[in-house]
Design an enzyme around this catalytic site. Structure first.
Site, short mmCIF file in Angstrom:
data_model
loop_
_atom_site.label_atom_id
_atom_site.label_comp_id
_atom_site.label_asym_id
_atom_site.label_seq_id
_atom_site.Cartn_x
_atom_site.Cartn_y
_atom_site.Cartn_z
N ASP A 1 2.80 -3.39 5.34
CA ASP A 1 1.24 -3.25 4.98
C ASP A 1 0.79 -3.53 3.65
O ASP A 1 1.62 -3.84 2.76
CB ASP A 1 0.82 -1.84 5.81
CG ASP A 1 0.95 -0.86 4.37
OD1 ASP A 1 2.35 -0.79 4.24
OD2 ASP A 1 0.19 -0.20 3.92
N SER B 1 -1.39 4.21 5.10
CA SER B 1 -1.00 2.72 5.30
C SER B 1 -2.36 1.92 5.83
O SER B 1 -3.26 2.75 6.32
CB SER B 1 0.08 2.25 6.51
OG SER B 1 1.17 3.28 6.14
N SER C 1 5.59 6.49 5.27
CA SER C 1 4.65 7.60 6.00
C SER C 1 4.40 7.10 7.14
O SER C 1 4.13 7.90 8.05
CB SER C 1 3.45 7.94 5.26
OG SER C 1 2.76 6.66 4.88
N THR D 1 2.74 4.16 3.12
CA THR D 1 3.43 2.84 3.33
C THR D 1 3.95 2.75 4.84
O THR D 1 4.58 3.77 5.47
CB THR D 1 4.53 2.31 2.30
OG1 THR D 1 3.85 2.20 1.00
CG2 THR D 1 4.93 0.90 2.74
N ARG E 1 -1.76 -1.66 1.55
CA ARG E 1 -2.42 -0.74 1.11
C ARG E 1 -1.54 0.01 0.08
O ARG E 1 -0.28 0.48 0.21
CB ARG E 1 -2.89 0.26 2.07
CG ARG E 1 -3.67 1.45 1.21
CD ARG E 1 -4.10 2.44 2.33
NE ARG E 1 -5.18 1.71 3.05
CZ ARG E 1 -6.00 2.58 4.04
NH1 ARG E 1 -5.84 3.60 4.29
NH2 ARG E 1 -6.99 1.85 4.47
N LYS F 1 4.50 -5.82 -0.83
CA LYS F 1 5.55 -4.82 -0.76
C LYS F 1 6.79 -5.55 -0.20
O LYS F 1 7.87 -4.63 -0.20
CB LYS F 1 5.09 -3.71 0.24
CG LYS F 1 3.81 -3.06 -0.30
CD LYS F 1 3.61 -2.01 0.70
CE LYS F 1 2.18 -1.31 0.61
NZ LYS F 1 1.78 0.05 1.25
N ASP G 1 -1.49 5.87 10.48
CA ASP G 1 -1.22 6.62 9.18
C ASP G 1 -2.38 6.22 8.17
O ASP G 1 -2.50 5.27 7.91
CB ASP G 1 0.16 5.96 8.78
CG ASP G 1 0.45 6.80 7.42
OD1 ASP G 1 0.28 7.95 7.33
OD2 ASP G 1 0.83 5.85 6.70
N GLY H 1 7.23 4.02 -1.38
CA GLY H 1 7.25 4.95 -2.44
C GLY H 1 6.37 4.78 -3.75
O GLY H 1 5.36 4.47 -3.53
#
Length: 280
Positions: free
Chosen positions: A65, A217, A177, A49, A67, A81, A214, A95
């Protein structure tokens, strides 16, 4: 370690009301399965994330984001999110999605009851205290890394809440992340007393950097603006840099000979008259 193991096994013989605060039945079960049966329990899967927040002169801007991953699988390309906490408080979660959704829902319901009892606006510090105490109680096993932001009588408030319960109040924060990629944007472009447009632009750029740098994400950029005047604005799908195109309305036509046949096998099956007989 041996003494602790003996104590844990002794606790199993006691009624639940008299046992220690933590229950180690599953830990002992997994150890026996691994030693005696050679069965290894599944490991936790990596989560991914990018969530950020920044304070500007008129309030707070949060971004995330969209995803949701399940190991190496993209489970959802357009999840939400940014969670509701109170009319003046919102929270981004990274998480385990189930943990972030249920923890934020728990805090939202607690603050709603407080507003009914006190007749006053919820404080961002109150939400932070409930979150950090709940997460610390579970020692990080509730996988919820949060970016909490809002505006109350004390002005804009932005902080991070780690899965173990530690908190940091800062003018700009990142978690997840993709946090390092997003932090590089804030460190280069943040300035005090930004306008709302400047804050949205830097949050947009930070989330985009996490999306492209990343693997955990991806997909779209969601933004939530919380203002000092009590209003909020949800910019769902503010940017869709990875939107997938649609197929043509007409089907694809491949002319004969487009595909080379490497091998051809023909099998002839004899018709069984008895097997194919049908009653009239």
């Amino acid at each position: 370690m041996a003494a602790c193991k003996v104590q844990f096994e002794a606790d199993l013989d006691l009624p639940p009301s008299e046992r220690n605060a933590f229950n180690f039945e599953n830990a002992l079960r997994n150890e026996r399965l691994e030693v005696e049966g050679g069965i290894h329990p599944p490991k936790a899967r990596k989560t991914g994330t990018t969530i950020v927040g920044v304070v500007y002169k008129g309030g707070v801007v949060l971004g995330a984001d969209t995803r949701a991953t399940e190991g190496t699988i993209v489970a959802d390309k357009n999840c939400e999110k940014i969670h509701y906490i109170a009319p003046n408080i919102y929270c981004c979660g990274a998480g385990t999605s189930a943990d972030t959704e249920n923890v934020t829902a728990m805090v939202a319901s607690t603050l709603a009851l407080q507003r009914l009892n006190l007749g006053k606006q919820s404080r961002v510090l109150a939400a932070q205290t409930i979150l950090k105490r709940h997460l610390f109680k579970y020692q990080g096993h509730v996988s919820a890394a949060l970016v909490l932001g809002g505006v109350d009588v004390n002005g804009p408030y932005l902080s991070t809440v780690a899965p173990h319960g530690s908190t940091d109040r800062l003018p700009y924060v990142t978690m997840g992340s993709g946090s390092l990629a997003a932090m590089s944007v804030f460190e280069a472009e943040y300035k005090d007393d930004m306008t709302e447009k400047e804050a949205i632009d830097v949050v947009h750029k930070a989330i985009s950097r996490g999306i492209f740098e990343d693997l955990g994400s991806g997909s779209n950029v969601d933004i939530r603006v919380v203002r000092k005047d009590g209003t909020t604005e949800y910019l769902r799908g503010y940017d869709k840099p990875n939107e997938r195109g649609f197929r043509k309305s007409k089907p694809y036509v491949y002319p004969p000979g487009s595909i080379v046949v490497l091998k051809e096998t023909v099998k002839v099956f004899e018709k069984d008259a008895d097997a194919m007989q049908v009653d009239s």
